[in-house]
Each structure stands twice: as structure tokens, then as C-alpha cells.
Design a protein around this motif. Structure first.
Motif, PDB file in Angstrom:
ATOM      1  N   GLY B 181      21.412  -8.882 -83.007  1.00 45.26           N
ATOM      2  CA  GLY B 181      22.047  -8.801 -84.315  1.00 45.26           C
ATOM      3  C   GLY B 181      21.180  -9.067 -85.529  1.00 45.26           C
ATOM      4  N   ALA B 182      19.871  -8.839 -85.438  1.00 47.14           N
ATOM      5  CA  ALA B 182      19.015  -9.049 -86.606  1.00 47.14           C
ATOM      6  C   ALA B 182      18.338  -7.733 -87.006  1.00 47.14           C
ATOM      7  CB  ALA B 182      17.965 -10.114 -86.314  1.00 47.14           C
ATOM      8  N   ILE B 184      15.802  -7.177 -88.815  1.00 47.85           N
ATOM      9  CA  ILE B 184      14.342  -7.182 -88.834  1.00 47.85           C
ATOM     10  C   ILE B 184      13.756  -6.795 -87.474  1.00 47.85           C
ATOM     11  CG2 ILE B 184      13.987  -9.646 -88.325  1.00 47.85           C
ATOM     12  CD1 ILE B 184      12.107  -7.443 -90.917  1.00 47.85           C
ATOM     13  N   ASN B 363      26.242  -5.135-103.203  1.00 41.91           N
ATOM     14  CA  ASN B 363      26.490  -5.005-101.760  1.00 41.91           C
ATOM     15  C   ASN B 363      25.160  -4.883-101.009  1.00 41.91           C
ATOM     16  OD1 ASN B 363      26.900  -3.327 -99.189  1.00 41.91           O
ATOM     17  ND2 ASN B 363      28.976  -3.999 -99.665  1.00 41.91           N
ATOM     18  N   ILE B 364      24.261  -4.050-101.549  1.00 39.53           N
ATOM     19  CA  ILE B 364      22.956  -3.860-100.908  1.00 39.53           C
ATOM     20  C   ILE B 364      22.158  -5.166-100.923  1.00 39.53           C
ATOM     21  CG2 ILE B 364      20.762  -2.595-101.040  1.00 39.53           C
ATOM     22  CD1 ILE B 364      22.282  -0.250-102.255  1.00 39.53           C
ATOM     23  N   ASN B 366      23.245  -8.163-100.919  1.00 40.11           N
ATOM     24  CA  ASN B 366      23.816  -9.062 -99.916  1.00 40.11           C
ATOM     25  C   ASN B 366      23.212  -8.796 -98.540  1.00 40.11           C
ATOM     26  OD1 ASN B 366      26.275 -11.002-100.250  1.00 40.11           O
ATOM     27  ND2 ASN B 366      26.453  -9.471-101.861  1.00 40.11           N
ATOM     28  N   PHE B 367      23.068  -7.522 -98.233  1.00 40.21           N
ATOM     29  CA  PHE B 367      22.486  -7.141 -96.941  1.00 40.21           C
ATOM     30  C   PHE B 367      21.082  -7.713 -96.789  1.00 40.21           C
ATOM     31  CE2 PHE B 367      19.764  -4.275 -94.476  1.00 40.21           C
ATOM     32  CZ  PHE B 367      20.430  -4.257 -93.261  1.00 40.21           C
ATOM     33  N   HIS B 370      20.726 -11.458 -96.475  1.00 42.95           N
ATOM     34  CA  HIS B 370      21.145 -11.926 -95.159  1.00 42.95           C
ATOM     35  C   HIS B 370      20.090 -11.641 -94.099  1.00 42.95           C
ATOM     36  CE1 HIS B 370      23.560 -11.800 -91.365  1.00 42.95           C
ATOM     37  NE2 HIS B 370      24.082 -12.876 -91.900  1.00 42.95           N
ATOM     38  N   GLU B 371      19.338 -10.553 -94.261  1.00 44.08           N
ATOM     39  CA  GLU B 371      18.470 -10.085 -93.187  1.00 44.08           C
ATOM     40  C   GLU B 371      16.991 -10.444 -93.322  1.00 44.08           C
ATOM     41  OE1 GLU B 371      19.677  -8.979 -90.454  1.00 44.08           O
ATOM     42  OE2 GLU B 371      21.740  -8.808 -91.148  1.00 44.08           O
ATOM     43  N   CYS B 373      13.695 -12.248 -92.832  1.00 41.54           N
ATOM     44  CA  CYS B 373      13.398 -13.160 -91.723  1.00 41.54           C
ATOM     45  C   CYS B 373      12.922 -14.508 -92.231  1.00 41.54           C
ATOM     46  CB  CYS B 373      12.364 -12.544 -90.783  1.00 41.54           C
ATOM     47  SG  CYS B 373      10.650 -12.822 -91.269  1.00 41.54           S
TER      48      CYS B 373
END
Ligand SMILES: Cc1cc2nc3c(=O)[nH]c(=O)nc-3n(C[C@H](O)[C@H](O)[C@H](O)COP(=O)(O)O)c2cc1C
Ligand code: SF4
Ligand code: FES
Lengths: 164, 470
Positions: B181-182, B184, B363-364, B366-367, B370-371, B373
Motif C-alpha cells: 500500500g505505498a 513509492i 486533492n492532489i 493530499n496524495f 501522504h505518499e 517516503c
């Protein structure tokens, strides 16, 4: 920790897929444990470390990094709703709200480190996921291992009804 | 092949050219090896095993195939980067992490035509000399992992995997490895770290290609699912014939994944560059929603820079320079690059005039927040700042200067990080600010400028005149 024979065999098989380095089996072993126990316990971390000849920290750092591993019990049915752009444009935030309302889930407890909210009866749990690679047919979600596309707020009730 | 029928309502559009997606939504098609073999499956693998490995790499070079995972790097050239003096084992990894927002093509290959991928991998492994290969499947594709495992078992039984494949003396094992679920993990060196059982921290470059130093510090070829499937068709058609598909330097077919505000979003396999963006939206996707006008498009996954509907671009056509609009852009690698964006992973996100660009950018952001590393400070902090600023702006607490701050943060990430995620997370912000500046500024208010934005900040300012929290 009680590892049934069948699970133990699956773990041994998984480890055999990495002839060069046993450490590579950390993710697959954790997946198998999570699938069986529902989440990764402290004991699961030390057990995995011992099994693969690693320090527990090598396993724990993996558990805490990847959103796919949980350290708390989810509901019987764990729902992941995509929140990324294309799904958001087709109504995934509305879907999330509706699902929480129908399943009696309070998402006010959610934080970055604890993204999962569980319903009062423990039947459902929910979290937002990032793009699930089905952007043309949103909103999409996963319920345990089942994938659902074009789930609108209006059809949320029918979705939950499939898991009663 | 005129004898193929597709499921009702799932028929390909007449402008499509189905090579990779030939069997997707096909009537009577299933994922078994018998079904694949009745349709000519594994014939190309058999043929490849009778050739010199180098001859296959040469065909792939001749075909002009460019990677479909995002960067569009020539596949044959990449394979050639394995050091000629190498004595270590070589590995091949299929990147099935498909997680660039807007992209949904590998999903259908994995779920509906796993043997096409396995055959492509056998040919590719033989060409580069890999005897061990992994398919790195994102965790959110549990069904695909099961289908692949079953397909690999079947290929074993039929003698297409394992020892001495079809009496050629070539050995190969393929295993499925599931991510967790990552995003990266899609970056190839992050993927390799993940496959080694660690946090998926991308590696410092150089070496620029894992082909020099990859999995277990051995030469490793990482290719996208779609790319590896193309190899099978190059074997079948020959490199030269394949190169006649598409346009020069942008050969073959590719799958465009269209989402957002069009009548018929979906996946469409077309010859690269043979279709303009306008034709894609208006002919293939049935146009925009009724009464709506095009506002913006992100043409190659969310990391690609946004294009504004009324932008004009100067591109080279032969020796001349011509001016074109968004709808005239042929959807190929080079033209999209010349227009300041990229073809990336083939994810086309269309936005009409009902969309707020502030909301889209938020929205972008936020992505990416969150992602990230978290290895590099500019990316870890910057992606979060950009999210926090746009969070504030969409909730009505923004001030006009926030928009400049956003652009400044983005600028300070780009080019200052270990991996290309840095560019991926800063380009949306820098391009939205550059192209939709007025709209972004209009969603802020002058009067917020002097206000504290959090209760804590308000408390700290208690000695100043009392003021409300924005
Ligand atoms: C942040 C980031 C995410 C990526 N995600 C993916 C992905 O999900 N799938 C993929 O095939 N390539 C992804 N890539 C590209 C890979 O690093 C790599 O270039 C690609 O798999 C090479 O295959 P190709 O040459 O066949 O395109 C990503 C790159 C970056 C920087
Ligand atoms: S750029 Fe971002 S994602 Fe890439 S290594 Fe640095 S912190 Fe990680
Ligand atoms: S944005 Fe939801 S699946 Fe891609």
C-alpha cells in the motif's frame, strides 16, 4: 502465538520464493500473519524476526511504514474507499460519509497514525485509500479482498447489505 | 483477427488498435493456460528460446519500444545497460505497482490476461539472461496476485517455467511479490528495497539504472507490465513491423486511461500519436458532459503538469514550427513533452468548467503529502506544507500571498531530492499556480492576511488587539 500447521506451511513456502535473501520474505510473512490474525501484533513482529533471522526492529520498521499493515484489529469487514482525484470527482467523499452513517462509524478519531475507524458493533471498519487504479469507474472501494466499482452514495446501502 | 467478439457494451472503439488489450473483455475468454494456448499463447516464447538472446534485444531496440511505466525510456537501450563484463546473476522485475493516480491499465492485463505477461517475461528474461524474476504487485490487487500465482503454476506444468524450458537449457522461476500500500514502491529503486524486505526508501543515484546495480546489488531490469507485454508482440511482428505502428520515435500502441468529466471514461488502446487529445475526448470518449466546457487536463497521471484548455503551444512539425491548441495535441511522448507536460503513465484526467482548480490541487497535494517516503527534507516537509496551505485555502482561510508561498515551496523541492517523487509532487503545484493563478488567488481573501490561522497562533497573539481566528 498459535500458528496452525497450514499457515506454517504457507509461510515456509513463501520464504522459499527468496533463495537469495530470507529478509525479502518480511512482507509476505507479515501478509500471511495479518490475513490470519487480522492485524500485526507485537508478538507477530518478534516471531517474524526470529523466523527470518532478523532484529525485531527490522520487522517493526516495515510494519509502521506501509499503510497496508495494521497494528489494531479492523472490523469483520474492512472497507477501503479511494479518495484520490478521479474518485473524489465522482463522489468518493460523499460515499465515505454515507458508509459511515449507515454502518455507525465515527471518523473523528482518525489520525495520520491511526487511519482506521471501526463501527460500534465491530462489524465494519473503514479508511480512505489512495488511488486504487480503477479511476475511470469511480467511486471505487475494496471490502476485504473484494473490489467494487461505481459505488455511489445512493448504492452504499446495497454494498453493505452484501456483507451481513 | 476478425473472429474476436467482445462482451456487450465493452466493445473497443473503432479508433482503437488492440494489441495488448486484445483479450480484455473478450467473449469466451478466461485466464487459463488452455485458453491462452488455443489462441497462440506461448508460441513467441518458444520461438524466442531458439534465438540468440542478443538478437531479441536488437529486435526490441529496432522496435523503438519506450517504457510504459512513466518515464518513456527506450526498453532495448535499458536492457543494454547490463555491464558486458557482469558475472553476477541478473534479475528481472515486473513493476505491477500501478499506483500513479489516473492510471488503470495494468489492472486489466493482470486480471484478464496473465499469460500474456508471463510470456512477455519469459522472452525478456531470456534476452537479458535472468533466471529469477519477480512480479511486484500492489497489495490492493489481491485478486490479481491469486490469478498470477495460478497462471505461474500452469506455466510450470506445461514446461514454460522451471528447469530446461522446452528443452532449451534455459531455466527460469517467476514469483509474485505483494506490496503493502505505498505509492513509492512504484519508483524502481524503492521497489527493489521493498523486495529486499525493507522500507521502500529510493536509492541515491548514481547508478542511474538498476541495470547496473539493483536487487541484491546485482544487475536488475525493472519494466512495467504493459512494456513487458509489448515484447511478446515485438517477437511476433518483428521490430521493424512493430515500429510501423504509431509515429516515428513514438512507436507501437499504448493504453490511454481516461477518467474525469467525459461521457465515457475508460481504457482505450491506440497507436501512439495517431490520436489528438480532442479526438480522444470528443470521438472516443463521447465528448464532455452535456453543457460543459473543457477547463483543464492532466495528460499523463497526476504527476504530469496540468494543461489549460485555452493554452497555445509551439511545436515542431517536420522543419516548421506550428502553433496548436490543447485539442490538437497528438497523445505521444515527444509532443506532450514539447507542450511542457508528459505522456507519463497514460492516465488522462479531464476536468470541465464545473471544477474548482483549488479543490483539485488540494486533492492532489493530499496524495503526495501522504505518499512521500520522508527521506529528503524538501520532499517530506514541502509536500506537507503544500497540502496544509491548500487545505487552508479551500477551507476559506487563505490569503493571496499563500499562492506565492505555494509556488516557492514547489520550486524548492524540484531537483533537490533523491528520487523523481520530488518533481512528481511539485509539478502539480507549480503548474496549477502558473496556469490558474487568478482562480487560486480569488479563492483566498485579503482580510485573512493578518489573521492567525490556528487557535494556537491566536493565543500567542493575545497581547495584540483581539482578533478572530480565520
Ligand atoms: C514516484 C514514482 C512512482 C512510480 N510508480 C510506478 C508505477 O506504479 N508503475 C510503474 O510501472 N512505474 C512506476 N514508476 C516508474 C518506475 O520507476 C520505472 O521507471 C518503471 O517501472 C520502468 O519501467 P518501464 O521502462 O517499462 O516504463 C514510478 C516512478 C516514480 C518516480
Ligand atoms: S523525493 Fe520524496 S519520495 Fe523520493 S526519496 Fe526523497 S523523500 Fe522519498
Ligand atoms: S482515483 Fe480512485 S481509483 Fe484512481
Amino acid at each position: 502465538m498459535d500458528i496452525p500447521q497450514e499457515l506454517d506451511e504457507k509461510i515456509t513456502e513463501a520464504i522459499s520464493h527468496y533463495p537469495v535473501s530470507k529478509r525479502s520474505a518480511v512482507l509476505p510473512v507479515l501478509h500471511l500473519l495479518q490475513h490470519h490474525f487480522g492485524y500485526i501484533t507485537e508478538e507477530g513482529v518478534t516471531w517474524t524476526a526470529e523466523k527470518l533471522g532478523l532484529e525485531p526492529i527490522n520487522v517493526l520498521e516495515v510494519v509502521t511504514f506501509y499503510p497496508g499493515f495494521r497494528q489494531k484489529a479492523p472490523g469483520k469487514y474492512h472497507i477501503r474507499v479511494c479518495r484520490t482525484l478521479s474518485c473524489a470527482m465522482s463522489g468518493s467523499y460523499e460515499l465515505m460519509e454515507k458508509l459511515c452513517e449507515l454502518a455507525d462509524i465515527d471518523r473523528d478519531t482518525v489520525t495520520h497514525h491511526d487511519p482506521i475507524a471501526v463501527s460500534k458493533d465491530g462489524k465494519f471498519s473503514i479508511e480512505f485509500a489512495e488511488c486504487l487504479a480503477c479511476c475511470g469507474f469511480g467511486p471505487v472501494c475494496l471490502v476485504n479482498d473484494d473490489f467494487h466499482e461505481k459505488v455511489s452514495a445512493e448504492s452504499a446501502k446495497d454494498l453493505l447489505a452484501q456483507y451481513s | 483477427m476478425g473472429d474476436i467478439t467482445y462482451k456487450a457494451g465493452r466493445e473497443p472503439h473503432p479508433r482503437e488498435k488492440r494489441l495488448i488489450f486484445r483479450n480484455v473483455d473478450r467473449e469466451g475468454w478466461d485466464t487459463s493456460i488452455d485458453c491462452a494456448m488455443k489462441d497462440g499463447g506461448y508460441e513467441q516464447a518458444k520461438k524466442a528460446l531458439t534465438l540468440e538472446p542478443k538478437a531479441i534485444t536488437d529486435e526490441v531496440k529496432t522496435s523503438g519500444l519506450r517504457g510504459r511505466g512513466g518515464a518513456g525510456f527506450p526498453t532495448g537501450v535499458k536492457w543494454g545497460f547490463i555491464p558486458p563484463t557482469n558475472t553476477k546473476p541478473v534479475y528481472l522485475i515486473c513493476n505491477a505497482d500501478e499506483s500513479e493516480p489516473g492510471t488503470f491499465k495494468d489492472r486489466y492485463i493482470l486480471h484478464q490476461d496473465p499469460h500474456q505477461l508471463i510470456e512477455g517475461m519469459i522472452i525478456s528474461c531470456y534476452a537479458v539472461g535472468a533466471k529469477l524474476a519477480y512480479i511486484y504487485v500492489r497489495e490492493e490487487f489481491p485478486e490479481a496476485a491469486k490469478i498470477l500465482e495460478k497462471a505461474i503454476g500452469e506455466a510450470h506444468e506445461k514446461g514454460f517455467l522451471g528447469k530446461d524450458i522446452q528443452g532449451s537449457g534455459f531455466d527460469l522461476e517467476i514469483y509474485v511479490h505483494r506490496g503493502a500500500g505505498a505509492y513509492i514502491c512504484g519508483e524502481e529503486t524503492g521497489l527493489i528495497e521493498s523486495l529486499e524486505g525493507k522500507r521502500p526508501y529510493p536509492r541515491i543515484k548514481p547508478p542511474y539504472f538498476p541495470a547496473a546495480l539493483g536487487l541484491y546489488m546485482s544487475p536488475t531490469i525493472v519494466n512495467n507490465v504493459e512494456t513487458l507485454c509489448h515484447v511478446k508482440h515485438i517477437m511476433e511482428m518483428g521490430g521493424e513491423e512493430y515500429a510501423k505502428l504509431g509515429t516515428p520515435r513514438n512507436t507501437g500502441t499504448r493504453i490511454l486511461c481516461v477518467s474525469g468529466d467525459v461521457q465515457q471514461p475508460g481504457y482505450y488502446e491506440v497507436e501512439v500519436g495517431k490520436l489528438t487529445f480532442g479526438e480522444l475526448v470528443n470521438d472516443v470518449c463521447g465528448g464532455l458532459k452535456s453543457g460543459r466546457k473543457l477547463k483543464a487536463v492532466i495528460p499523463g497521471g497526476s504527476s504530469a503538469k496540468v494543461l489549460r484548455a485555452d493554452e497555445r503551444f509551439k511545436i515542431k512539425k517536420g522543419d516548421d514550427e506550428v502553433e496548436i491548441g490543447v485539442e490538437d495535441i497528438p497523445m505521444d511522448f515527444d509532443t506532450l513533452m514539447a507542450c511542457g507536460s508528459m505522456a507519463g503513465s497514460g492516465g488522462v484526467i479531464v476536468m470541465d468548467d464545473s471544477r474548482s482548480m483549488t479543490w483539485v490541487l488540494n486533492n492532489i497535494n493530499n496524495f503526495y503529502a501522504h505518499e512521500s517516503c520522508g527521506q529528503c527534507t524538501p520532499c517530506r516537509e514541502g509536500s506537507l506544507w503544500m497540502k496544509k496551505i491548500t487545505d487552508r485555502v479551500v477551507s476559506g482561510g487563505g490569503t493571496p500571498s499563500d499562492i506565492d508561498t505555494l509556488a516557492g515551496v514547489a520550486k524548492n523541492i524540484d531537483g533537490r531530492t533523491i528520487c523523481a517523487f520530488g518533481e512528481a509532487c511539485s509539478w502539480p503545484t507549480s503548474s496549477f499556480v502558473a496556469k490558474f493563478r487568478d482562480e487560486l488567488v480569488a479563492s483566498t481573501t485579503e482580510e485573512n492576511a493578518g489573521k492567525a490561522t490556528t487557535p494556537e497562533a491566536a493565543a500567542q497573539r493575545r497581547y495584540l488587539k483581539a482578533e478572530p481566528v480565520a
